[in-house]
Every structure is written in structure tokens, then in C-alpha cells.
Design an enzyme around this catalytic site. Structure first.
Site, PDB file in Angstrom:
ATOM      1  N   LYS A 149     -35.428  44.997 -18.808  1.00 39.92           N
ATOM      2  CA  LYS A 149     -36.038  43.663 -18.847  1.00 39.92           C
ATOM      3  C   LYS A 149     -35.662  42.943 -20.148  1.00 39.92           C
ATOM      4  O   LYS A 149     -35.351  41.749 -20.141  1.00 39.92           O
ATOM      5  CB  LYS A 149     -37.554  43.764 -18.731  1.00 39.92           C
ATOM      6  CG  LYS A 149     -38.251  42.406 -18.863  1.00 39.92           C
ATOM      7  CD  LYS A 149     -39.742  42.477 -18.622  1.00 39.92           C
ATOM      8  CE  LYS A 149     -40.362  41.085 -18.754  1.00 39.92           C
ATOM      9  NZ  LYS A 149     -41.801  41.074 -18.404  1.00 39.92           N
ATOM     10  N   HIS A 290     -13.149  54.362  17.936  1.00 35.42           N
ATOM     11  CA  HIS A 290     -14.071  53.231  17.781  1.00 35.42           C
ATOM     12  C   HIS A 290     -15.511  53.621  18.124  1.00 35.42           C
ATOM     13  O   HIS A 290     -16.200  52.927  18.865  1.00 35.42           O
ATOM     14  CB  HIS A 290     -13.600  52.045  18.624  1.00 35.42           C
ATOM     15  CG  HIS A 290     -12.268  51.502  18.198  1.00 35.42           C
ATOM     16  ND1 HIS A 290     -12.029  51.046  16.926  1.00 35.42           N
ATOM     17  CD2 HIS A 290     -11.106  51.368  18.880  1.00 35.42           C
ATOM     18  CE1 HIS A 290     -10.761  50.645  16.842  1.00 35.42           C
ATOM     19  NE2 HIS A 290     -10.181  50.835  18.006  1.00 35.42           N
TER      20      HIS A 290
END
Length: 538
Positions: A149, A290
Site C-alpha cells: 500500500k 480440439h
């Protein structure tokens, strides 16, 4: 309510004069600490970290000297103190903050090196509830978040992989770190705590059997940046969650070029499918293209199973993924490399088999150390716009289902074995799914169609093409069985299977038209088995 900001601009370069080190992972710690010390940085540390640094002959100040308070409660309380958090959160260019620090004797800390208790590793180890809770870090995340922070003045390092980059940046900037660099370290720190908290909250939900927690978080660690995603214009990365499940995320790649996004997706589909087959009972091979199987088979050996799987759709198998449920042996490897294959994945590989595959330098060979348990619980996540769909893994296995014969004719033993095989495969075919099988091998697969009758017809057509390629007089669907992943809404899908030559069918049942479908089966002498469980896969 948002906290008001004083809009004090952050300095670009912050000199690093004091560093706090408190790490669980000691990898690279001594070399990093020594380099910081030689750069003129005062080192402050805690417990075991301080001991390791001191034993290496490096001057280090204990955090209790900074706080004036000893570590207590088995180390649970050591850095949760105003002298630490004031040193991390103080805005150096704010007069009030600076006055408070001076009034309370708080010495600023410019660099924080923290990595967390190994909660994820302890969770994966299957440790007891109490031991797992004890490995939830509190002080570490608090320091990490405070430093991140206040990155305007503090640099936070949470990954040993970043030690070299920090030292290099210090060298380039004469002992300081830039704002841009501090921002990037802060972003990584917050991502780390997010993933850490996600693992903890996920464990609690699992341990307490909370199916739908009010807040749900998922986290992962970047394994690799992909060249691209499904398509070249899409960016992609592969993140691992740490789930203890054999598969593509935990596999060792013995050889071959980097896996692509589609490779990983298809390999996962292939290995999850082949995990349905107990290697103690049979050898099994799945060929995926696929994310859909184009051939699956059981056999006495992997080589035999591969031949049978390949025969189902040799055209689609070109450029596919081959998954095996047993250790890859030389005989199977010799056959697999004859067809262009993207990936081979197996629990392991013999040295001879690995050498055969190595002749194809681009072919990836992955070994997983085991098979995924098809019955094991787990979460599956899919993103939609603005949300996540979360569901349990499909752990239904045909061997555990209560099969019910609903036609006048019951299936023969051979038909029943094929029906179970076909339904096992259908579970891993995209809906609507139709699978024809004969002699424990797929002979036609129809996947992903909008109507079930279309899937039946496409599967039959695939079987005809395979028969033509093999020089057979008729497709192998003649005398086959058929599996459907969900009920037949009308008799037309069943009749398409009958036309293709199927003699028995397995399906979940549950349609309002079940009676009509069963009547059509009886009319054509077809045996039908209901499972009561469907396997939609989208």
C-alpha cells in the site's frame, strides 16, 4: 466510505537504507542478505530468518530490538507492532506522519522481504485440520499488504525469483529503487496475498463442506506466458492452482517445444478421459482433437489399443493428442510417432520409448506420475460476462450407476461391455454427444451438434469414411452399440443409430417421450439400457 487522500506526490527514487527480512522460503536468502549488507543496507530480521543470516556471518538486527518487545506465542506475535507497521505505513513527506514517527521512535523501513508460510503445500500434503490452520500466515500478509500500500516509500519483495532484479535495480540507481519498480513489486505482492487468501478460503469451504460460500475466490501462479491463446491475436498465460491431481498442470515435459494454449486444453481433455480406464484392468488410449475424442479404445497392450483408437478416425487424428493410461512402452511409441502428433501424455515412459519419441524433436512428451481419479471431487470454473460459473467435477462413473434394461431384449454380455465403454467415452464428448462402439473401441463419434439426430448421423458418416479409408466393405457401426450423453427427446436419433447398424443403446432416459423411444427400440429388436445419469459437456 473512502479515505481522503492528501495528494502528496511519491518520490521517484527511494534510497534503501533499512530492510526487514522475514521469510519462510530461505532459497537464495543468504546471498541476497549479503549483497544488501555490502550495499550498506541495515538488516532487520525475525526468528529463523535472523538465525540463518547471522550464522552466515552477516550482521543482522533482531526485530525485537526494533519493537522493544520479544517474540511470543511460538512466534505468532513478532511483527504485529506499531514500530513495524508505523515504519511501513508512514508517509515520509507528510509532516504529521513524520512527527508521529519521531515522537514514538519509529525508524523507517525502506525494503521488506517477506514470503508466506507454505499453506498451499501443507494443504496439498493432506495435513490435519489443526496443522493446516497453524500454517495460515498472519504477520506476513499484514506486512506485505502494508508495504505494498505504501509503495510510494517502501519496496516489497515476496518472491525469491525477484532478488536478482532488486539487486540489479539498486546497482543501476546507486542504492535506490524507482517508483515504477516499486509499483510493479506492489502489484505482485497484492496478487500473491489474493491467491494465498483464495487457497485458505477454498480449503475452509472444502473442509467444512460448504458447497456455495457467500464469497468465492480462485487463485493461481503463473507457470508460463503463452505465445498466444486460442488464436494469434489473443494473449494467454498458464496458471497453476496447486491442485494435487495428476495431469497437464503437474506433468514433467521430457521433450518437445513449448506447449500452446490449445495443446494444454486438449491434453487436459485427453488425460481426463483416459483416467476413466483402470490400468490394472486394461490398457487404454484416447486420441483427442480440439478437446473432443476422435478415437478411444481398450486393448491387451497400448499398441493394440492405439491401433483400434486410430482406426476410428485416422484423418482427425493427424495433429492430435494421444493419452495413455499406462507407462508408454517402445512398441506403442513406435506406432504413435508414425502419425503426426502434437502431444503424448502418459503416467510415465520407459527409457527406450522416450528415446523413440526424442527422434521427433517437436513432439511433446509429458509424464504425470499417475492418473486422475474420475470419482474425485473438485471445482470446475467457467467465466461469463460479469461472473463465474462454478460447479463440481462430473464424478459419475458408469461402473457405479444402477443400469436398468427397459426393452424386451436385454443386451448380451459383449454388448453390455461395449455399452459401458461407450458411455464412459460419451462423458468426455461435447454435447450433443453420440458414440458408437464395437469390441471396446469407438467406431464413430458425433460431437457438439445442436440436435442429437445430427450427432447420430455425423458419427455414422465418420464411420463410413473410416471404413473407406481401411478398405472395409461396410462401416464398423454394423453390429455396434451406441451411447448418448443425454436422453433422446424423440425416436429419430435412435432410428438414425439403428440405420447405422447399432444393436444396443445406452442413454440416461428421462424424456417425456421415453415410451416412444423404447417402443421404437423394441420394434427394431434393439436392447436399451438407462443410466439415470446424464453427461452434458459444453
Amino acid at each position: 466510505m473512502a479515505v481522503a487522500t492528501k495528494n502528496i506526490p511519491a518520490p521517484d527514487l527511494v534510497p534503501i537504507r533499512r530492510a526487514l527480512l522475514s521469510v519462510s522460503d530461505k532459497a537464495g536468502l543468504v546471498d541476497f542478505a549479503r549483497a544488501l549488507f555490502h550495499a550498506g543496507v541495515e538488516l532487520v530480521s525475525t526468528g529463523g530468518t535472523a538465525r540463518v543470516i547471522a550464522e552466515a556471518g552477516i550482521a543482522v538486527r533482531d526485530v525485537s530490538d526494533l519493537t522493544g518487545f520479544p517474540e511470543i506465542m511460538d512466534g505468532r506475535v513478532k511483527t504485529l507492532h506499531p514500530s513495524v507497521h508505523g515504519a511501513l505505513l508512514g508517509i515520509r513527506d507528510d509532516a504529521e506522519h513524520r512527527a508521529a514517527m519521531e515522537a514514538h521512535g519509529i525508524e523507517p523501513i525502506d525494503l521488506v522481504v517477506v514470503n508466506l508460510y507454505p499453506f498451499e503445500e501443507v494443504r496439498r500434503s493432506g495435513a490435519s485440520y489443526a496443522a493446516t490452520v497453524e500454517n495460515i500466515d498472519i504477520g506476513g500478509p499484514a506486512m506485505l499488504r502494508a508495504s505494498a500500500k505504501n509503495h510510494a516509500y517502501v519496496a516489497i519483495v515476496t518472491d525469491p525469483e525477484d532478488y536478482a532484479a532488486v539487486l540489479n535495480a539498486l546497482d543501476l540507481n546507486a542504492g535506490s529503487l524507482s517508483l515504477d519498480f516499486r509499483k510493479k513489486l506492489a502489484a505482485k505482492a497484492f496478487a500473491r496475498t489474493a491467491a494465498y487468501d483464495a487457497a485458505i478460503s477454498g480449503w475452509f469451504a472444502e473442509a467444512l463442506e460448504i458447497e456455495h460460500p457467500a464469497w468465492r475466490a480462485f487463485g493461481g501462479q503463473l507457470e508460463t506466458v503463452m505465445r498466444y491463446g486460442e488464436n494469434p491475436h489473443q494473449q494467454a498465460g498458464f496458471y497453476v492452482t496447486g491442485e494435487k491431481r495428476p495431469g497437464v498442470a503437474t506433468a514433467r515435459q521430457l521433450q518437445g517445444k513449448q506447449l500452446s494454449y490449445n495443446n494444454i486444453n486438449d491434453t487436459d481433455a485427453a488425460f481426463e478421459l483416459v483416467g476413466e480406464f483402470d490400468p490394472a484392468r486394461t490398457a487404454a488410449v484416447a486420441i483427442i482433437k480440439h478437446a473432443n475424442p476422435c478415437g478411444v479404445a481398450e486393448g491387451a497392450t497400448l499398441r493394440q489399443a492405439y491401433f483400434k483408437a486410430l482406426a476410428c478416425d485416422p484423418v482427425s487424428a493427424f495433429g492430435g493428442i494421444v493419452a495413455l493410461n499406462r507407462i508408454l512402452d517402445a512398441e506403442a511409441a513406435e506406432e504413435i510417432v508414425k502419425t503426426f502428433t502434437e502431444v503424448i501424455v502418459a503416467p510415465d515412459a520407459t527409457e527406450e520409448a522416450a528415446a523413440i519419441v526424442a527422434a521427433k524433436k517437436n513432439l511433446r512428451l509429458l509424464v504425470t506420475g499417475g492418473l486422475p481419479d474420475p470419482r474425485a471431487a473438485g471445482a470446475m470454473v467457467k467465466s461469463v460476462a460479469g461472473g463465474l460459473l462454478v460447479q463440481g467435477r462430473d464424478g459419475a462413473v458408469v461402473d457405479d450407476l444402477d443400469l436398468k434394461v427397459v426393452t424386451k431384449r436385454a443386451p448380451s454380455d459383449a454388448e453390455l461391455a461395449d455399452l459401458k465403454f461407450a458411455f464412459r467415452v460419451a462423458k468426455h464428448v461435447k454435447s450433443n454427444a453420440i458414440v458408437y462402439a464395437r469390441r471396446l473401441a469407438t467406431v464413430g463419434i458425433g460431437a457438439g451438434q445442436m440436435s442429437r439426430v445430427d450427432s447420430s448421423r455425423i458419427a455414422a458418416r465418420k464411420a463410413e469414411d473410416a471404413a473407406d479409408a481401411a478398405g472395409l466393405s461396410e462401416p464398423l457401426t454394423r453390429g455396434s452399440v451406441v451411447a448418448s450423453d443425454a436422453f433422446f427427446p424423440f425416436a429419430d436419433g435412435l432410428l438414425a443409430a439403428v440405420e447405422a447398424g447399432a444393436t444396443a443403446v445406452i442413454q440416461p432416459g428421462g424424456s417425456v417421450n421415453d415410451k416412444d423411444v423404447i417402443a421404437a427400440a423394441d420394434e427394431h429388436g434393439i436392447a436399451m439400457v438407462l443410466t439415470g445419469t446424464r453427461h452434458f459437456r459444453h
